[in-house]
Design an enzyme around this catalytic site. Structure first.
Site, PDB file in Angstrom:
ATOM      1  N   ARG A  25       0.690  -1.140  -0.152  1.00 30.22           N
ATOM      2  CA  ARG A  25      -0.416  -0.022   0.058  1.00 30.22           C
ATOM      3  C   ARG A  25       0.844   1.139  -0.049  1.00 30.22           C
ATOM      4  O   ARG A  25       0.546   2.392   0.456  1.00 30.22           O
ATOM      5  CB  ARG A  25      -0.997   0.094   1.107  1.00 30.22           C
ATOM      6  CG  ARG A  25      -2.044  -1.168   1.147  1.00 30.22           C
ATOM      7  CD  ARG A  25      -3.224  -0.515   0.400  1.00 30.22           C
ATOM      8  NE  ARG A  25      -4.206  -1.566   0.202  1.00 30.22           N
ATOM      9  CZ  ARG A  25      -5.345  -1.839   1.047  1.00 30.22           C
ATOM     10  NH1 ARG A  25      -5.537  -0.683   1.842  1.00 30.22           N
ATOM     11  NH2 ARG A  25      -6.084  -2.702   0.703  1.00 30.22           N
ATOM     12  N   ARG A  29      -3.444   6.439   0.970  1.00 32.30           N
ATOM     13  CA  ARG A  29      -3.953   7.721   1.686  1.00 32.30           C
ATOM     14  C   ARG A  29      -3.229   8.373   2.636  1.00 32.30           C
ATOM     15  O   ARG A  29      -3.484   9.706   3.120  1.00 32.30           O
ATOM     16  CB  ARG A  29      -5.286   7.367   2.407  1.00 32.30           C
ATOM     17  CG  ARG A  29      -6.372   7.154   1.507  1.00 32.30           C
ATOM     18  CD  ARG A  29      -7.711   6.402   2.373  1.00 32.30           C
ATOM     19  NE  ARG A  29      -7.370   5.159   2.436  1.00 32.30           N
ATOM     20  CZ  ARG A  29      -8.156   4.337   3.035  1.00 32.30           C
ATOM     21  NH1 ARG A  29      -9.525   4.521   3.346  1.00 32.30           N
ATOM     22  NH2 ARG A  29      -7.851   3.165   3.158  1.00 32.30           N
ATOM     23  N   ARG A  38      -6.584  11.218  -5.950  1.00 32.87           N
ATOM     24  CA  ARG A  38      -7.436  10.347  -6.137  1.00 32.87           C
ATOM     25  C   ARG A  38      -8.762  11.264  -6.026  1.00 32.87           C
ATOM     26  O   ARG A  38      -9.728  10.896  -6.761  1.00 32.87           O
ATOM     27  CB  ARG A  38      -7.674   9.522  -4.789  1.00 32.87           C
ATOM     28  CG  ARG A  38      -9.023   8.534  -4.758  1.00 32.87           C
ATOM     29  CD  ARG A  38      -8.911   8.202  -3.480  1.00 32.87           C
ATOM     30  NE  ARG A  38      -9.449   8.938  -2.285  1.00 32.87           N
ATOM     31  CZ  ARG A  38      -9.751   8.572  -1.117  1.00 32.87           C
ATOM     32  NH1 ARG A  38     -10.031   7.285  -0.874  1.00 32.87           N
ATOM     33  NH2 ARG A  38     -10.481   9.533  -0.366  1.00 32.87           N
ATOM     34  N   ASP A  75      -6.859  -3.060  -7.535  1.00 33.71           N
ATOM     35  CA  ASP A  75      -7.436  -3.786  -6.329  1.00 33.71           C
ATOM     36  C   ASP A  75      -7.717  -5.164  -6.534  1.00 33.71           C
ATOM     37  O   ASP A  75      -7.887  -5.456  -7.750  1.00 33.71           O
ATOM     38  CB  ASP A  75      -8.442  -3.117  -5.870  1.00 33.71           C
ATOM     39  CG  ASP A  75      -8.949  -3.367  -4.441  1.00 33.71           C
ATOM     40  OD1 ASP A  75      -8.335  -2.988  -3.608  1.00 33.71           O
ATOM     41  OD2 ASP A  75      -9.518  -4.435  -4.160  1.00 33.71           O
ATOM     42  N   TYR A 152     -14.835 -12.485  -0.396  1.00 33.74           N
ATOM     43  CA  TYR A 152     -15.521 -11.008  -0.444  1.00 33.74           C
ATOM     44  C   TYR A 152     -16.673 -11.372  -1.330  1.00 33.74           C
ATOM     45  O   TYR A 152     -17.818 -10.939  -1.235  1.00 33.74           O
ATOM     46  CB  TYR A 152     -14.463 -10.054  -1.034  1.00 33.74           C
ATOM     47  CG  TYR A 152     -13.696  -9.491  -0.119  1.00 33.74           C
ATOM     48  CD1 TYR A 152     -14.008  -8.253   0.587  1.00 33.74           C
ATOM     49  CD2 TYR A 152     -12.307 -10.099  -0.083  1.00 33.74           C
ATOM     50  CE1 TYR A 152     -13.050  -7.872   1.501  1.00 33.74           C
ATOM     51  CE2 TYR A 152     -11.481  -9.435   0.825  1.00 33.74           C
ATOM     52  CZ  TYR A 152     -11.883  -8.487   1.770  1.00 33.74           C
ATOM     53  OH  TYR A 152     -10.966  -8.020   2.427  1.00 33.74           O
TER      54      TYR A 152
HETATM   55  O1  CP3 Z   1      -0.030  -2.399  -2.176  1.00 34.35           O
HETATM   56  C1  CP3 Z   1      -0.319  -1.287  -2.953  1.00 34.35           C
HETATM   57  O2  CP3 Z   1       0.103  -0.147  -3.072  1.00 34.35           O
HETATM   58  C2  CP3 Z   1      -1.065  -1.844  -4.400  1.00 34.35           C
HETATM   59  C3  CP3 Z   1      -2.290  -1.450  -4.665  1.00 34.35           C
HETATM   60  C4  CP3 Z   1      -3.428  -2.434  -3.513  1.00 34.35           C
HETATM   61  C5  CP3 Z   1      -4.422  -1.729  -2.992  1.00 34.35           C
HETATM   62  N1  CP3 Z   1      -5.312  -2.680  -2.595  1.00 34.35           N
HETATM   63  C6  CP3 Z   1      -5.042  -0.359  -3.311  1.00 34.35           C
HETATM   64  C7  CP3 Z   1      -5.873  -0.048  -2.509  1.00 34.35           C
HETATM   65  C8  CP3 Z   1      -3.306  -3.678  -3.492  1.00 34.35           C
HETATM   66  C9  CP3 Z   1      -2.172  -4.775  -3.736  1.00 34.35           C
HETATM   67  C10 CP3 Z   1      -4.512  -3.916  -2.689  1.00 34.35           C
HETATM   68  C11 CP3 Z   1      -4.785  -5.425  -2.490  1.00 34.35           C
HETATM   69  C12 CP3 Z   1      -5.925  -5.668  -1.534  1.00 34.35           C
HETATM   70  N2  CP3 Z   1      -7.367  -5.171  -1.794  1.00 34.35           N
HETATM   71  C13 CP3 Z   1      -6.243  -6.614  -0.766  1.00 34.35           C
HETATM   72  C14 CP3 Z   1      -5.092  -7.762  -0.158  1.00 34.35           C
HETATM   73  C15 CP3 Z   1      -3.971  -7.068   0.517  1.00 34.35           C
HETATM   74  C16 CP3 Z   1      -4.397  -6.688   2.134  1.00 34.35           C
HETATM   75  O3  CP3 Z   1      -4.409  -5.703   2.314  1.00 34.35           O
HETATM   76  O4  CP3 Z   1      -4.736  -7.713   2.716  1.00 34.35           O
HETATM   77  C17 CP3 Z   1      -7.428  -6.839   0.020  1.00 34.35           C
HETATM   78  C18 CP3 Z   1      -8.182  -7.364   1.033  1.00 34.35           C
HETATM   79  C19 CP3 Z   1      -8.236  -5.568  -0.845  1.00 34.35           C
HETATM   80  C20 CP3 Z   1      -9.712  -5.249  -0.699  1.00 34.35           C
HETATM   81  C21 CP3 Z   1      -9.805  -3.850  -0.578  1.00 34.35           C
HETATM   82  N3  CP3 Z   1      -9.417  -2.809  -1.120  1.00 34.35           N
HETATM   83  C22 CP3 Z   1     -10.101  -3.182   0.884  1.00 34.35           C
HETATM   84  C23 CP3 Z   1     -10.854  -4.391   2.181  1.00 34.35           C
HETATM   85  C24 CP3 Z   1     -10.242  -2.013   0.699  1.00 34.35           C
HETATM   86  C25 CP3 Z   1     -10.944  -0.946   1.582  1.00 34.35           C
HETATM   87  C26 CP3 Z   1     -10.237  -0.794   3.060  1.00 34.35           C
HETATM   88  C27 CP3 Z   1      -9.867   0.687   2.992  1.00 34.35           C
HETATM   89  O5  CP3 Z   1      -8.917   1.049   3.808  1.00 34.35           O
HETATM   90  O6  CP3 Z   1     -10.941   1.538   2.906  1.00 34.35           O
HETATM   91  C28 CP3 Z   1      -9.699  -1.683  -0.425  1.00 34.35           C
HETATM   92  C29 CP3 Z   1      -9.380  -0.287  -0.815  1.00 34.35           C
HETATM   93  C30 CP3 Z   1      -7.853   0.066  -1.255  1.00 34.35           C
HETATM   94  N4  CP3 Z   1      -7.346  -0.758  -1.991  1.00 34.35           N
HETATM   95  C31 CP3 Z   1      -7.357   1.355  -1.143  1.00 34.35           C
HETATM   96  C32 CP3 Z   1      -5.986   1.336  -1.739  1.00 34.35           C
HETATM   97  C33 CP3 Z   1      -5.055   2.317  -1.820  1.00 34.35           C
HETATM   98  C34 CP3 Z   1      -7.800   2.347  -0.249  1.00 34.35           C
HETATM   99  C35 CP3 Z   1      -8.915   3.112  -1.262  1.00 34.35           C
HETATM  100  C36 CP3 Z   1      -8.852   4.693  -0.796  1.00 34.35           C
HETATM  101  O7  CP3 Z   1      -8.044   5.410  -1.508  1.00 34.35           O
HETATM  102  O8  CP3 Z   1      -9.908   4.986  -0.331  1.00 34.35           O
END
Ligand code: CP3
Length: 346
Positions: A25, A29, A38, A75, A152
């Site tokens: 990540r 944010r 974003r 994602d 999911y």
């Molecule tokens: O690592 C990176 O920077 C690459 C991009 C990436 C994202 N999500 C961007 C993201 C990667 C590799 C993921 C993987 C991901 N997404 C996983 C597996 C890894 C982990 O963290 O366990 C999972 C379970 C998801 C599903 C997901 N996406 C969730 C549960 C959420 C919401 C949680 C939240 O913080 O709101 C996301 C959103 C998400 N994916 C964000 C980012 C940068 C935050 C979104 C935002 O900008 O509001």
């Protein structure tokens, strides 16, 4: 020509004086420039599908910190969406999807052949990144593992214990297994297309692997990872794969050998000294600083970072957090972690 990218050297099994470093990540944010881009895109999903802006946020942490690797911005839930599931994000809560709990729900989802129409912008992001990344920076593509993505799709949201997915597995295992197979096929094609577009490494995120125990772990975490890895390596000989069976505990032992992945990513619950002895013996490991140090910083961050570098200093290691950095992290603590890793010569 000898490989010059440090991340690829570590993945090939080389023990380096300074481990390469990147962060899960890392585009996120906690960075003001991410929040600005974003906002420009409108929302998170629009950002994922806007190739130019997705490439921009991928590059932001590389410019700011000079990480050794960039991870494609996208994602894991884009694959269910590409298979026809509805997907949206509720601010402050997380993802929501249409659910799959019956044969009729499953009959409505697409196949591996349907995914590219939706996912083409992601491949374009990869192509832009290969042009724009510094030559020493490795580009990592990724996908969710079938089990984690299925949790999911079945529940329609994130769940603390993956209860609905376990329930479907117990009550209708043929349907559950069909969903895992469908996701396995789609994941092979999705990662393959990322590699064709220029991804140099791929990582398989099995964030909820820890809730699978015993035979269920072998059947639904290990086996899909093995099948995906084998298919990718057959099509793209030499492509390095990182597996992340998060919270697998004892099941980390032997995971690389059993699946064929080149590197196992470790979560922060794993003791680095134990992992050096039991997991790193089979090859490269990645990890595993607690994400909370990016919030709290200070001497504890320095001490823990040094202890991890030291514990893994006798074999191939990629420095990373044990899970994603959180939005409340202080960008200065990220710099402190990097400086500590790069000054802690082995
Ligand atoms: O690592 C990176 O920077 C690459 C991009 C990436 C994202 N999500 C961007 C993201 C990667 C590799 C993921 C993987 C991901 N997404 C996983 C597996 C890894 C982990 O963290 O366990 C999972 C379970 C998801 C599903 C997901 N996406 C969730 C549960 C959420 C919401 C949680 C939240 O913080 O709101 C996301 C959103 C998400 N994916 C964000 C980012 C940068 C935050 C979104 C935002 O900008 O509001």
């Amino acid at each position: 020509m000898a490989e010059t990218k440090t991340l690829l050297r570590a993945l090939a099994g080389e023990t380096l004086e300074t481990p390469p470093i990147w962060m899960m990540r890392q585009a996120g944010r906690y960075l003001p420039e991410y929040r600005a881009t974003r906002a420009q895109a409108g929302d998170f999903l629009s950002l994922c599908y806007n190739s130019e802006l997705a490439a921009e946020v991928t590059l932001q942490p590389i410019r700011r910190y000079g990480f050794d690797a960039a991870i494609l911005f996208a994602d894991i839930l884009l694959v269910p969406q590409a298979l026809g599931a509805d997907l949206w994000f509720v601010t402050g809560e997380g993802p929501r999807l249409s659910t799959i709990t019956t044969e009729a729900d499953f009959a409505k989802i697409g196949t591996r052949d349907d995914i590219h129409e939706t996912l083409n912008p992601i491949y374009e992001t990869v192509r832009i990144l290969r042009r724009e990344l510094p030559e020493e920076t490795t580009l990592i593509g990724f996908a969710g593992a079938p089990w984690t993505v299925a949790t999911y799709m079945i529940a329609g949201r994130g769940t603390p214990d993956q209860g609905p997915a376990h329930k479907l597995m117990a009550e209708n295992e043929p349907l559950f297994a069909s969903l895992i197979d469908r996701l396995t096929e789609a994941t092979i094609d999705y990662l393959s297309a990322q590699i064709e577009a220029g991804a140099e490494v791929v990582k398989i995120f099995d964030s909820w692997a820890g809730s699978l125990k015993g035979d269920a772990f072998d059947k639904y975490a290990l086996e899909p990872c093995r099948v995906i890895t084998a298919a990718l390596k057959e099509k793209h000989p030499g492509i390095p794969v990182i597996g992340f069976p998060r919270e697998a505990g004892e099941k980390y032992v032997g995971f690389a050998k059993a699946t064929g992945v080149d590197c196992v990513a470790l979560d922060s619950a794993v003791d680095p000294k134990w992992a050096a002895e039991h997991v790193q013996v089979d090859g490269c490991v990645q990890g595993n600083l607690k994400s909370s140090h990016m919030v709290t910083g200070g001497q504890a961050l320095i001490d823990e970072t040094r202890a991890i570098v030291e514990a893994f200093s006798n074999g191939p290691h990629i420095f990373n957090l044990g899970h994603g950095i959180t939005p409340d992290a202080d960008p200065e603590n990220v710099q402190l972690m990097i400086d500590t890793v790069r000054s802690a010569k082995r």
